[in-house]
Write a protein that holds these residues in place. Structure first.
Motif, PDB file in Angstrom:
ATOM      1  N   SER A  11       0.844  -1.197   0.000  1.00  0.00           N
ATOM      2  CA  SER A  11       0.000   0.000   0.000  1.00  0.00           C
ATOM      3  C   SER A  11       0.877   1.244   0.000  1.00  0.00           C
ATOM      4  O   SER A  11       1.995   1.240   0.531  1.00  0.00           O
ATOM      5  CB  SER A  11      -0.902   0.018   1.241  1.00  0.00           C
ATOM      6  N   THR A  12       0.366   2.296  -0.599  1.00  0.00           N
ATOM      7  CA  THR A  12       1.056   3.573  -0.626  1.00  0.00           C
ATOM      8  C   THR A  12       0.135   4.660  -0.090  1.00  0.00           C
ATOM      9  O   THR A  12      -1.016   4.768  -0.538  1.00  0.00           O
ATOM     10  CB  THR A  12       1.488   3.945  -2.056  1.00  0.00           C
ATOM     11  N   LEU A  13       0.624   5.411   0.875  1.00  0.00           N
ATOM     12  CA  LEU A  13      -0.094   6.574   1.390  1.00  0.00           C
ATOM     13  C   LEU A  13       0.487   7.799   0.700  1.00  0.00           C
ATOM     14  O   LEU A  13       1.699   7.996   0.699  1.00  0.00           O
ATOM     15  CB  LEU A  13       0.065   6.691   2.908  1.00  0.00           C
ATOM     16  N   LYS A  14      -0.376   8.584   0.097  1.00  0.00           N
ATOM     17  CA  LYS A  14       0.061   9.732  -0.690  1.00  0.00           C
ATOM     18  C   LYS A  14      -0.451  11.013  -0.047  1.00  0.00           C
ATOM     19  O   LYS A  14      -1.642  11.103   0.303  1.00  0.00           O
ATOM     20  CB  LYS A  14      -0.470   9.621  -2.116  1.00  0.00           C
ATOM     21  N   ILE A  15       0.419  11.971   0.126  1.00  0.00           N
ATOM     22  CA  ILE A  15       0.035  13.251   0.709  1.00  0.00           C
ATOM     23  C   ILE A  15       0.425  14.358  -0.257  1.00  0.00           C
ATOM     24  O   ILE A  15       1.604  14.519  -0.596  1.00  0.00           O
ATOM     25  CB  ILE A  15       0.708  13.491   2.082  1.00  0.00           C
ATOM     26  N   GLN A  16      -0.567  15.117  -0.675  1.00  0.00           N
ATOM     27  CA  GLN A  16      -0.321  16.232  -1.593  1.00  0.00           C
ATOM     28  C   GLN A  16      -0.185  17.536  -0.813  1.00  0.00           C
ATOM     29  O   GLN A  16      -0.737  17.686   0.278  1.00  0.00           O
ATOM     30  CB  GLN A  16      -1.494  16.350  -2.566  1.00  0.00           C
ATOM     31  N   ARG A  17       0.550  18.477  -1.403  1.00  0.00           N
ATOM     32  CA  ARG A  17       0.653  19.837  -0.843  1.00  0.00           C
ATOM     33  C   ARG A  17       0.871  19.768   0.671  1.00  0.00           C
ATOM     34  O   ARG A  17       0.091  20.301   1.461  1.00  0.00           O
ATOM     35  CB  ARG A  17      -0.591  20.643  -1.180  1.00  0.00           C
ATOM     36  N   THR A  18       1.953  19.098   1.064  1.00  0.00           N
ATOM     37  CA  THR A  18       2.201  18.859   2.483  1.00  0.00           C
ATOM     38  C   THR A  18       2.243  20.160   3.278  1.00  0.00           C
ATOM     39  O   THR A  18       2.679  21.210   2.781  1.00  0.00           O
ATOM     40  CB  THR A  18       3.509  18.099   2.701  1.00  0.00           C
ATOM     41  N   GLU A  19       1.780  20.045   4.516  1.00  0.00           N
ATOM     42  CA  GLU A  19       1.775  21.171   5.457  1.00  0.00           C
ATOM     43  C   GLU A  19       2.579  20.774   6.687  1.00  0.00           C
ATOM     44  O   GLU A  19       2.760  19.585   6.973  1.00  0.00           O
ATOM     45  CB  GLU A  19       0.337  21.512   5.852  1.00  0.00           C
ATOM     46  N   ARG A  20       3.041  21.776   7.424  1.00  0.00           N
ATOM     47  CA  ARG A  20       3.857  21.485   8.606  1.00  0.00           C
ATOM     48  C   ARG A  20       3.073  20.634   9.603  1.00  0.00           C
ATOM     49  O   ARG A  20       3.635  19.795  10.308  1.00  0.00           O
ATOM     50  CB  ARG A  20       4.356  22.772   9.236  1.00  0.00           C
TER      51      ARG A  20
END
Lengths: 111, 114
Positions: B75-84
């Protein structure tokens, strides 16, 4: 809304003593109550678990006590050892739903 | 492998960037979960897969987060436009039968957004 409340936040116990960590839950539909042990830099590891049809479960030095009417359960570590020093999390789940974790207890066993 | 494997173990990324976190579950485990653990807190549920499909994604905080498990294993967890505020340890777990049975956790990916 925090559904599983855990206390204390930290605990210091002398070697050979009994460590006791408590949890309380709100959702009466929860039917699986595990305890996890976590060392720094590692993922949580299942220690012991109980279902509400029994009031106590013992595995070696670890015992879970479960009080369904009070909606509380606790972990007892007998003859606590320095190697038991870790963070402990209680958790609960309902049927096929996800685990809800408590906030953790940092346990330190001192010589 | 013998246990749940997560890569990378550490990831530092700049605010606004896209990141992917990978999880290799225990062979044969059909259930796979993602949790997020902030410092001093317990793991918080993100998403649960049974086979290839997301059985419960109610924990994903917003639409910047997405996870896939195309072949019912990795599985892959994808996070776009990461924030602090996304900085945390992301934990993956797998089990043979789903929630309510023993879940085995990986050691996590520590994500730091700078």
């Amino acid at each position: 809304q925090q559904q599983v409340k855990q206390s204390p936040q930290s605990l210091i116990v002398q070697k050979g003593g009994i460590s006791i960590i408590n949890c309380a839950y709100e959702n009466t539909a929860f039917d699986y109550f595990p305890w996890y042990q976590q060392f720094p830099g590692k993922g949580p590891a299942l220690l012991i678990a109980i279902r509400p049809d029994v009031s106590e479960k013992k595995e070696g030095r670890f015992t879970i006590s479960f009080n369904k009417s009070a909606k509380q359960f606790s972990l007892h570590i007998m003859d606590s050892q320095p190697g038991d020093s870790a963070t402990y999390f209680c958790a609960a789940s309902k049927g096929n739903e996800k685990l809800t974790f408590g906030t953790g207890t940092r346990l330190t066993i001192i010589p | 492998g013998a246990g749940v494997s997560q890569t990378p173990s550490n990831k530092v990324t700049e605010k606004g960037k896209y990141v992917e976190l990978r999880c290799d579950p225990i062979s044969g485990h059909t259930a796979l979960y993602w949790y997020r653990q902030s410092l001093g807190q317990g793991p918080e549920f993100l998403i649960y897969f049974q086979g290839t499909g997301a059985a419960d994604d109610s924990g994903l905080p917003n639409d910047r987060f997405f996870a896939v498990r195309p072949e019912g294993s990795v599985s892959t967890l994808k996070i776009q436009r990461t924030e602090r505020g996304d900085s945390a340890v992301y934990l993956c777990a797998s089990s043979s039968q789903g929630p309510g049975t023993e879940a085995f956790f990986g050691q996590g990916t520590r994500l730091t957004v700078v």
